[in-house]
Design a protein around this motif. Structure first.
Motif, mmCIF file in Angstrom:
data_model
loop_
_atom_site.group_PDB
_atom_site.id
_atom_site.type_symbol
_atom_site.label_atom_id
_atom_site.label_comp_id
_atom_site.label_asym_id
_atom_site.label_seq_id
_atom_site.Cartn_x
_atom_site.Cartn_y
_atom_site.Cartn_z
ATOM 1 N N ASN A 23 0.823 -1.218 0.000
ATOM 2 C CA ASN A 23 0.000 0.000 0.000
ATOM 3 C C ASN A 23 0.854 1.264 0.000
ATOM 4 O O ASN A 23 0.432 2.289 -0.534
ATOM 5 C CB ASN A 23 -0.943 0.002 1.210
ATOM 6 C CG ASN A 23 -2.080 -0.967 1.030
ATOM 7 O OD1 ASN A 23 -2.485 -1.273 -0.076
ATOM 8 N ND2 ASN A 23 -2.592 -1.484 2.142
ATOM 9 N N ASN A 24 2.020 1.207 0.583
ATOM 10 C CA ASN A 24 2.935 2.353 0.580
ATOM 11 C C ASN A 24 3.821 2.370 -0.658
ATOM 12 O O ASN A 24 4.751 3.167 -0.727
ATOM 13 C CB ASN A 24 3.811 2.332 1.837
ATOM 14 C CG ASN A 24 3.012 2.619 3.081
ATOM 15 O OD1 ASN A 24 1.951 3.226 3.033
ATOM 16 N ND2 ASN A 24 3.522 2.164 4.214
ATOM 17 N N ARG A 25 3.544 1.474 -1.569
ATOM 18 C CA ARG A 25 4.285 1.357 -2.827
ATOM 19 C C ARG A 25 5.774 1.047 -2.615
ATOM 20 O O ARG A 25 6.623 1.409 -3.425
ATOM 21 C CB ARG A 25 4.098 2.596 -3.687
ATOM 22 C CG ARG A 25 2.652 2.902 -3.999
ATOM 23 C CD ARG A 25 2.510 3.879 -5.129
ATOM 24 N NE ARG A 25 1.225 4.490 -5.309
ATOM 25 C CZ ARG A 25 0.057 3.905 -5.510
ATOM 26 N NH1 ARG A 25 -0.019 2.618 -5.474
ATOM 27 N NH2 ARG A 25 -1.038 4.590 -5.707
ATOM 28 N N ALA A 26 6.088 0.390 -1.515
ATOM 29 C CA ALA A 26 7.473 0.004 -1.249
ATOM 30 C C ALA A 26 7.822 -1.295 -1.975
ATOM 31 O O ALA A 26 8.991 -1.566 -2.219
ATOM 32 C CB ALA A 26 7.701 -0.168 0.252
ATOM 33 N N ILE A 27 6.784 -2.089 -2.319
ATOM 34 C CA ILE A 27 7.013 -3.318 -3.085
ATOM 35 C C ILE A 27 5.958 -3.424 -4.178
ATOM 36 O O ILE A 27 4.887 -2.828 -4.100
ATOM 37 C CB ILE A 27 6.979 -4.588 -2.184
ATOM 38 C CG1 ILE A 27 5.636 -4.730 -1.463
ATOM 39 C CG2 ILE A 27 8.120 -4.588 -1.193
ATOM 40 C CD1 ILE A 27 5.492 -6.032 -0.683
ATOM 41 N N GLU A 28 6.262 -4.223 -5.197
ATOM 42 C CA GLU A 28 5.375 -4.410 -6.343
ATOM 43 C C GLU A 28 4.465 -5.619 -6.121
ATOM 44 O O GLU A 28 4.709 -6.433 -5.230
ATOM 45 C CB GLU A 28 6.210 -4.628 -7.613
ATOM 46 C CG GLU A 28 7.122 -3.469 -7.970
ATOM 47 C CD GLU A 28 6.342 -2.235 -8.372
ATOM 48 O OE1 GLU A 28 5.305 -2.367 -9.044
ATOM 49 O OE2 GLU A 28 6.771 -1.126 -7.994
ATOM 50 N N THR A 29 3.469 -5.751 -6.977
ATOM 51 C CA THR A 29 2.530 -6.867 -6.902
ATOM 52 C C THR A 29 3.261 -8.205 -6.967
ATOM 53 O O THR A 29 2.932 -9.142 -6.236
ATOM 54 C CB THR A 29 1.503 -6.778 -8.047
ATOM 55 O OG1 THR A 29 0.870 -5.497 -8.008
ATOM 56 C CG2 THR A 29 0.465 -7.868 -7.950
#
Length: 147
Positions: free
Chosen positions: A18-24
């Motif tokens: 959610n914090n865009r620290a990792i990808e799907t």
């Protein structure tokens, strides 16, 4: 304990996503890793030969790795079995709200830890962990359900 561990792990992964620290792709990889860990945990639980409740107390008592080394697996299993049996028998519907009943349970746990020569330096933490597990299992033991 195991439920909390996996829940925390999943929430941390979702927080990072959610914090865009990792990808799907990384989320999916973590979910696959968790599934593998679940399978390993199931194999370990089956190898221990304990009930689900006994495993919960075994894990609580073995939280510190040195305890397992010091006490040995067989002794820790015996302790978990006896602890589960005695706590189940002493659990009443209202034990979670009555200080006197909780105090009796603390004494019961401490006596068993001493009987099985649980390392003294970890006893307070072990008592707290066992009480947490007992609280989580108490509704099932007393035949009631919350909410």
């Amino acid at each position: 304990m195991q439920e909390k561990k996996y829940s925390d792990r999943l929430l941390e992964t979702l927080r990072k996503y959610n914090n865009r620290a990792i990808e799907t792709k990384q989320v999916i990889e973590e979910l696959i890793a968790m599934a593998k860990d679940f399978k390993e945990a199931i194999k370990r639980d089956q190898a221990l030969g304990l009930s689900a409740d006994e495993i919960a107390f075994y894990d609580a008592l073995a939280e510190r790795p040195e305890v397992l080394v010091q006490m040995g697996d067989a002794t820790l299993k015996k302790l978990a079995v006896e602890l589960t049996e005695k706590l189940r028998k002493s659990t009443s519907v209202d034990w979670q709200v009555r200080d006197s009943v909780r105090a009796q349970m603390r004494l019961l746990i401490k006596r068993l830890l001493r009987k099985y020569k649980y390392p003294p330096e970890g006893q307070e933490e072990a008592v707290a962990m066992v009480l947490k597990q007992a609280k989580a299992l108490a509704d099932a033991w007393s035949g009631t359900k919350n909410g």
